[in-house]
Design a protein around this motif. Structure first.
Motif, short mmCIF file in Angstrom:
data_model
loop_
_atom_site.label_atom_id
_atom_site.label_comp_id
_atom_site.label_asym_id
_atom_site.label_seq_id
_atom_site.Cartn_x
_atom_site.Cartn_y
_atom_site.Cartn_z
N ARG A 126 3.66 -0.28 -3.74
CA ARG A 126 3.46 0.18 -2.40
C ARG A 126 1.94 0.49 -2.29
O ARG A 126 1.03 0.15 -1.42
CB ARG A 126 4.07 1.55 -2.23
CG ARG A 126 3.69 2.03 -0.90
CD ARG A 126 4.51 3.57 -0.71
NE ARG A 126 3.94 4.54 -1.60
CZ ARG A 126 2.71 5.40 -1.45
NH1 ARG A 126 1.79 4.97 -0.41
NH2 ARG A 126 2.44 6.31 -2.36
N GLU A 130 -0.69 -1.44 0.21
CA GLU A 130 -1.67 -0.70 1.17
C GLU A 130 -3.01 -1.05 0.95
O GLU A 130 -3.86 -0.86 1.77
CB GLU A 130 -1.13 0.79 0.96
CG GLU A 130 0.19 1.05 1.55
CD GLU A 130 0.55 2.77 1.55
OE1 GLU A 130 -0.34 3.54 0.85
OE2 GLU A 130 1.52 3.18 2.04
N LYS A 133 -4.57 -3.78 3.16
CA LYS A 133 -4.87 -3.54 4.47
C LYS A 133 -6.21 -3.19 4.91
O LYS A 133 -7.07 -2.63 4.01
CB LYS A 133 -3.71 -2.24 5.28
CG LYS A 133 -2.41 -2.70 4.68
CD LYS A 133 -1.35 -1.64 5.16
CE LYS A 133 0.00 -1.99 5.26
NZ LYS A 133 0.85 -1.15 5.66
N LEU A 138 -3.57 -1.25 10.74
CA LEU A 138 -2.81 -0.17 10.75
C LEU A 138 -2.30 0.01 12.26
O LEU A 138 -2.80 -0.72 13.20
CB LEU A 138 -3.59 1.02 10.44
CG LEU A 138 -4.37 1.03 9.02
CD1 LEU A 138 -5.24 2.29 8.86
CD2 LEU A 138 -3.23 1.05 8.04
N GLU A 142 -1.72 5.50 13.15
CA GLU A 142 -2.07 5.74 11.80
C GLU A 142 -3.88 5.71 11.99
O GLU A 142 -4.52 6.63 11.57
CB GLU A 142 -1.79 4.47 10.91
CG GLU A 142 -0.59 4.84 10.30
CD GLU A 142 -0.28 3.54 9.13
OE1 GLU A 142 -0.02 3.96 8.02
OE2 GLU A 142 -0.51 2.47 9.86
N ARG A 158 -5.60 7.89 2.11
CA ARG A 158 -4.26 7.75 2.92
C ARG A 158 -3.02 8.27 1.80
O ARG A 158 -2.85 7.50 0.78
CB ARG A 158 -3.86 6.45 3.36
CG ARG A 158 -5.15 6.19 4.49
CD ARG A 158 -5.07 4.56 4.62
NE ARG A 158 -3.93 4.13 5.18
CZ ARG A 158 -3.36 3.01 4.45
NH1 ARG A 158 -3.69 2.33 3.64
NH2 ARG A 158 -2.10 2.61 5.01
#
Length: 412
Positions: A126, A130, A133, A138, A142, A158
């Protein structure tokens, strides 16, 4: 805190490590040092990974520290992270975050998730996904949340969850008798069922390890102990601190609200004084001849702001007591020391090389005044705008924010 130069986080870490060593925390007793922002989430994912890798579930974890150091905010952030069992956030009461010292009266806790190999692998996947990105990828929600965090702090992280509790779909009870009514009566709302509070099962907690929040240690020589709740809210920074720099000649005085005062008594050349304190605390510069008059006339008034409440308030507030300080300058861009005015903030002093300064600093009686050498942010005086004509002040300059686990776009 604002960044004063490239690599400032490494320097802060080394300074903290040296302070721990001086306090007796060294060797095996000191496992790791992490710089985090409990409010913006910066460094929290790294902290969770480090805890899972080294501490695992070997025992309970306690958040310890002085009052108002952010323990409850960190507790709440960890509660919503992969450090906590997935079902726990819906069951555990969040810690009360308040400016009043020692407000976490109950020992709050949440169960720590067992970091099995499978869970650690899924979590790392995960985090990798993330990190690829950009902000443009987003969701609008977000982006809005990130922009709010950027206003509150310079370093933003985050904090997400890999393991989400699956919520069962709500079942709708259909009772035709309750829904039918005649023209002579109003429709009746179905009786509301009493919502039962969720609880942990025996199997969920029988072997659990817990993360505890604590009330915090009250420092006896802290200026916050003298303040009302309204005053504490002004003194404790709630957003990113914007450094305020002033150039003072000998014979000039700097006031930080009515909680601290620094007199520049002797020196050959002007020196720079950079204030690191809550943006809500006013800073005033005057001459030595007018300083006592200003203090007597405006203390506990709106001009100096804290404390507030007029003459009656000042009858119970201790007087400012002086301490003489001698410093020798290093360079016009590097501070020689911080003058820490208890918990109200500090002033970094920058002077010409080999220039000797005689200063007199004041804090309320019974509070700590500390000269910190080396300073925490030695190059902070360079984070400023142009000089404001006709004044000793420089225009403020707020450094840009940085999101740690988000890929930056190629163009700016």
């Amino acid at each position: 805190l604002p960044a004063d130069c490239r690599g400032h986080l490494g320097r802060l870490r080394r300074q903290l490590e040296a302070a721990c060593s001086r306090a007796g925390l060294r060797g095996a007793a000191l496992v790791d040092i992490r710089l985090v922002s409990a409010k913006t989430g910066y460094g929290v994912e790294g902290l969770v990974s480090r805890l899972q890798r080294s501490w695992k579930c070997a025992g309970d974890v306690y958040l310890l520290g002085a009052t108002n150091s952010g323990k409850s905010t960190l507790f709440n952030t960890l509660l919503r992270s992969d450090y906590c069992k997935s079902r726990a956030p819906d069951i555990i009461d969040r810690a009360t975050v308040s400016p009043w010292p020692g407000t976490t009266l109950n020992l709050l806790k949440f169960p720590i998730i067992n970091p099995t190999c499978d869970r650690i692998f899924r979590r790392q996947e995960r985090l990798k996904e993330e990190a690829t990105k950009t902000q443009d990828q987003l969701s609008s929600e977000e982006k809005k949340y990130l922009n709010q965090l950027k206003k509150q702090g310079y370093l933003v992280g985050r904090v997400g969850r890999t393991f989400q509790q699956q919520k069962s779909s709500a079942e709708i009870d259909f009772d035709p008798d309750m829904l039918s009514y005649s023209v002579d009566e109003d429709p009746r709302d179905p009786p509301k069922k009493r919502e039962e509070r969720e609880e942990f099962t025996h199997n969920e907690v029988k072997d659990a390890r817990w993360c505890f929040d604590t009330p915090g240690i009250v420092k006896e020589d802290c200026v916050l102990n003298l303040l009302t709740e309204k005053e504490v809210k002004l003194v404790l920074p709630s957003h990113a601190i914007v450094p305020r720099t002033f150039i003072l000649k000998p014979g000039m005085v700097l006031f930080l609200a009515a909680l601290g005062r620094i007199d520049y008594l002797e020196g050959e050349k002007p020196a720079w004084f950079s204030v690191l304190a809550s943006n809500l605390l006013p800073v005033h510069v005057t001459t030595l001849d007018n300083a006592d008059t200003i203090n007597e006339k405006h203390r506990a008034q709106e001009f100096l702001k804290v404390p507030m409440g007029g003459e009656e308030r000042m009858k119970e507030f201790p007087p400012l007591v002086p301490q003489d300080i001698t410093l020798k300058g290093i360079d016009t861009t590097e501070a020689v020391a911080d003058i820490k005015l208890s918990s109200a903030g500090w002033v970094a002093v920058t002077a010409h090389a080999e220039e000797e300064l005689l200063l007199r600093a004041y804090t309320p009686k019974g509070t700590a005044l500390v000269v910190r050498e080396p300073p925490l942010l030695p190059f902070i005086s360079t984070i400023r705008g142009a000089r404001i004509p006709g004044t000793p002040a420089y225009r403020t300059k707020k450094p840009p924010s940085f999101v740690e686990n988000l890929r930056t776009t190629g163009s700016r």
